[in-house]
Design a protein around this motif. Structure first.
Motif, mmCIF file in Angstrom:
data_model
loop_
_atom_site.group_PDB
_atom_site.id
_atom_site.type_symbol
_atom_site.label_atom_id
_atom_site.label_comp_id
_atom_site.label_asym_id
_atom_site.label_seq_id
_atom_site.Cartn_x
_atom_site.Cartn_y
_atom_site.Cartn_z
ATOM 1 N N MET A 70 127.549 79.004 73.648
ATOM 2 C CA MET A 70 127.124 80.312 74.155
ATOM 3 C C MET A 70 127.826 81.438 73.411
ATOM 4 S SD MET A 70 127.668 82.005 77.957
ATOM 5 C CE MET A 70 129.452 82.149 77.732
ATOM 6 N N MET A 71 129.137 81.336 73.265
ATOM 7 C CA MET A 71 129.895 82.407 72.630
ATOM 8 C C MET A 71 129.492 82.575 71.164
ATOM 9 S SD MET A 71 131.669 83.499 75.144
ATOM 10 C CE MET A 71 133.014 84.487 74.521
ATOM 11 N N SER A 72 129.367 81.452 70.453
ATOM 12 C CA SER A 72 129.050 81.507 69.031
ATOM 13 C C SER A 72 127.661 82.112 68.793
ATOM 14 C CB SER A 72 129.123 80.098 68.434
ATOM 15 O OG SER A 72 128.849 80.130 67.062
ATOM 16 N N ALA A 73 126.652 81.618 69.529
ATOM 17 C CA ALA A 73 125.285 82.118 69.354
ATOM 18 C C ALA A 73 125.175 83.578 69.789
ATOM 19 C CB ALA A 73 124.307 81.255 70.156
ATOM 20 N N THR A 74 125.874 83.923 70.869
ATOM 21 C CA THR A 74 125.822 85.297 71.374
ATOM 22 C C THR A 74 126.407 86.282 70.374
ATOM 23 O OG1 THR A 74 125.929 84.590 73.686
ATOM 24 C CG2 THR A 74 126.651 86.834 73.194
ATOM 25 N N PHE A 75 127.579 86.010 69.875
ATOM 26 C CA PHE A 75 128.232 86.956 68.966
ATOM 27 C C PHE A 75 127.491 87.053 67.633
ATOM 28 C CE2 PHE A 75 131.433 86.808 72.139
ATOM 29 C CZ PHE A 75 132.188 87.966 71.994
ATOM 30 N N GLU A 76 126.866 85.949 67.204
ATOM 31 C CA GLU A 76 126.098 85.995 65.962
ATOM 32 C C GLU A 76 124.919 86.954 66.089
ATOM 33 O OE1 GLU A 76 126.888 84.563 63.135
ATOM 34 O OE2 GLU A 76 125.121 85.291 62.069
ATOM 35 N N CYS A 77 124.243 86.924 67.252
ATOM 36 C CA CYS A 77 123.064 87.786 67.425
ATOM 37 C C CYS A 77 123.411 89.153 68.006
ATOM 38 C CB CYS A 77 122.024 87.084 68.300
ATOM 39 S SG CYS A 77 121.004 85.927 67.369
ATOM 40 N N PHE A 79 126.820 91.134 67.083
ATOM 41 C CA PHE A 79 127.472 91.843 65.985
ATOM 42 C C PHE A 79 126.846 91.500 64.628
ATOM 43 C CE2 PHE A 79 130.500 91.574 69.467
ATOM 44 C CZ PHE A 79 130.921 92.893 69.569
ATOM 45 N N GLY A 80 126.563 90.216 64.410
ATOM 46 C CA GLY A 80 125.995 89.812 63.122
ATOM 47 C C GLY A 80 124.646 90.458 62.870
ATOM 48 N N THR A 81 123.780 90.421 63.881
ATOM 49 C CA THR A 81 122.448 91.016 63.730
ATOM 50 C C THR A 81 122.527 92.534 63.604
ATOM 51 O OG1 THR A 81 121.398 89.206 64.935
ATOM 52 C CG2 THR A 81 120.203 91.301 64.850
ATOM 53 N N SER A 156 118.688 84.240 71.847
ATOM 54 C CA SER A 156 117.549 85.085 72.222
ATOM 55 C C SER A 156 117.978 86.170 73.201
ATOM 56 C CB SER A 156 116.441 84.227 72.838
ATOM 57 O OG SER A 156 115.996 83.251 71.927
ATOM 58 N N LEU A 157 118.808 85.802 74.171
ATOM 59 C CA LEU A 157 119.314 86.794 75.127
ATOM 60 C C LEU A 157 120.118 87.874 74.401
ATOM 61 C CD1 LEU A 157 120.456 84.443 78.053
ATOM 62 C CD2 LEU A 157 118.507 85.999 78.064
ATOM 63 N N ALA A 158 120.954 87.456 73.465
ATOM 64 C CA ALA A 158 121.756 88.425 72.708
ATOM 65 C C ALA A 158 120.869 89.302 71.831
ATOM 66 C CB ALA A 158 122.775 87.685 71.844
ATOM 67 N N MET A 159 119.782 88.731 71.310
ATOM 68 C CA MET A 159 118.860 89.522 70.488
ATOM 69 C C MET A 159 118.216 90.625 71.318
ATOM 70 S SD MET A 159 118.020 89.578 67.295
ATOM 71 C CE MET A 159 118.041 87.984 66.444
ATOM 72 N N ILE A 160 117.921 90.333 72.590
ATOM 73 C CA ILE A 160 117.366 91.359 73.485
ATOM 74 C C ILE A 160 118.361 92.508 73.641
ATOM 75 C CG2 ILE A 160 116.622 91.843 75.852
ATOM 76 C CD1 ILE A 160 115.651 88.901 75.985
ATOM 77 N N PHE A 168 128.128 99.631 68.295
ATOM 78 C CA PHE A 168 128.898 98.433 68.638
ATOM 79 C C PHE A 168 129.445 98.483 70.067
ATOM 80 C CE2 PHE A 168 129.511 97.854 63.949
ATOM 81 C CZ PHE A 168 128.916 96.602 63.872
ATOM 82 N N ASP A 169 129.829 99.664 70.526
ATOM 83 C CA ASP A 169 130.420 99.785 71.860
ATOM 84 C C ASP A 169 129.482 99.308 72.965
ATOM 85 O OD1 ASP A 169 132.706 100.817 70.731
ATOM 86 O OD2 ASP A 169 132.070 102.908 70.963
ATOM 87 N N PHE A 170 128.199 99.408 72.721
ATOM 88 C CA PHE A 170 127.196 98.995 73.717
ATOM 89 C C PHE A 170 127.367 97.515 74.078
ATOM 90 C CE2 PHE A 170 122.941 97.453 74.882
ATOM 91 C CZ PHE A 170 122.580 98.368 75.855
ATOM 92 N N PHE A 171 127.834 96.712 73.119
ATOM 93 C CA PHE A 171 127.974 95.273 73.366
ATOM 94 C C PHE A 171 129.050 94.955 74.396
ATOM 95 C CE2 PHE A 171 126.413 94.913 68.783
ATOM 96 C CZ PHE A 171 125.094 94.798 69.189
ATOM 97 N N ASN A 172 129.992 95.901 74.598
ATOM 98 C CA ASN A 172 131.040 95.662 75.604
ATOM 99 C C ASN A 172 130.445 95.482 77.000
ATOM 100 O OD1 ASN A 172 133.114 95.818 73.741
ATOM 101 N ND2 ASN A 172 133.349 98.030 73.971
#
Length: 255
Positions: A70-77, A79-81, A156-160, A168-172
């Motif tokens: 979960m953490m790996s896929a979330t952070f990739e989509c 900050f990475g995206t 997919s959830l992180a992409m939404i 970047f602050d929005f991700f907090n």
């Protein structure tokens, strides 16, 4: 949706770029879950009773594997995206080629799921060193499939979330208000049985709860009938999140 074989080109592009950072990302993927296994599994496990006739570490490992995915896929989509979209303008370059917006977004979701698979695989290797293995070879292969699908769900959830992010602050908001509470109240570290009724009800709305239950059943080779409900919810959430995530990001890119 206009998704084609060119998704593979996006995936390979990410794989080539990833080779430059493979060592550092391996270390980053290992540190936090390894911290959980050592502190909770070995430290606290010494003071806890058996879970289903086995030690606490047997209970903990499937949950930690899924949480690392979960953490790996979330952070990739997240900050990475966002970096690719805003700072590197990579999506602008991709859609100027025969690669469609849906291809680019889907390729990144699959790439994030692959990063989750690497994180999950590393944790399974660490758990194996600690003497915790899947119940059988079939369980091992099935865990890898579950890990990949869970990676697609959380990517997919992180992409939404990224499709709405102005900076970047929005991700907090997402990581602190959604991901962190979900990590501690989805049965990763403790059974949900002793939580208040309202908390157990709330936990059913967390996708991680269902992913952890599926992982724990597959890892142990013991399948309660309730697992069918978890699979149905996980499949529905994954499908909806993927379709909506691709549509939302396409709208953001066109805008």
């Amino acid at each position: 949706m206009n998704i084609s074989y060119r998704v593979g080109h996006v995936f390979i592009r990410n794989l080539i770029s990833y080779k430059r950072y493979v060592l550092t990302t391996f270390i980053a993927s290992l540190v936090q879950p390894l911290f959980y296994l050592v502190t909770f599994g070995i430290g606290m496990g010494a003071y806890m009773g058996a879970f289903g006739g086995k030690g606490y570490l047997h209970f903990l490992v499937p949950g930690v594997i899924i949480s690392s995915v979960m953490m790996s896929a979330t952070f990739e989509c997240l900050f990475g995206t966002f970096v690719k979209m805003v700072h590197e303008k990579l999506y602008d370059s991709l859609v100027a080629t025969p690669v469609s917006a849906e291809d680019a977004i889907t390729g990144d979701i699959l790439w994030a799921a692959f990063r989750g698979l690497i994180s999950g695989g590393l944790m399974m290797a660490v758990a194996g060193v600690m003497g915790i293995f899947p119940a059988s070879l079939w369980s091992f292969l099935l865990v890898l499939v579950v890990v990949l699908l869970v990676g697609v769900l959380f990517a997919s959830l992180a992409m939404i979330v990224t499709s709405y992010a102005p900076n970047f602050d929005f991700f907090n908001y997402y990581t602190e208000l959604v991901i962190t509470p979900m990590l501690f109240f989805s049965g990763v570290f403790f059974p949900l049985d002793n939580f208040p009724a309202w908390m157990k009800t709330l936990a059913q709305f967390f996708p991680l709860t269902h992913a952890v239950k599926i992982s724990r059943a597959v890892y142990s080779g013991v399948y309660p009938t309730s697992i069918l409900f978890n699979i149905a919810v996980g499949a529905a959430l994954g499908t909806v999140a993927f379709v909506f995530g691709v549509k939302r990001m396409k709208k953001r890119l066109i805008k």
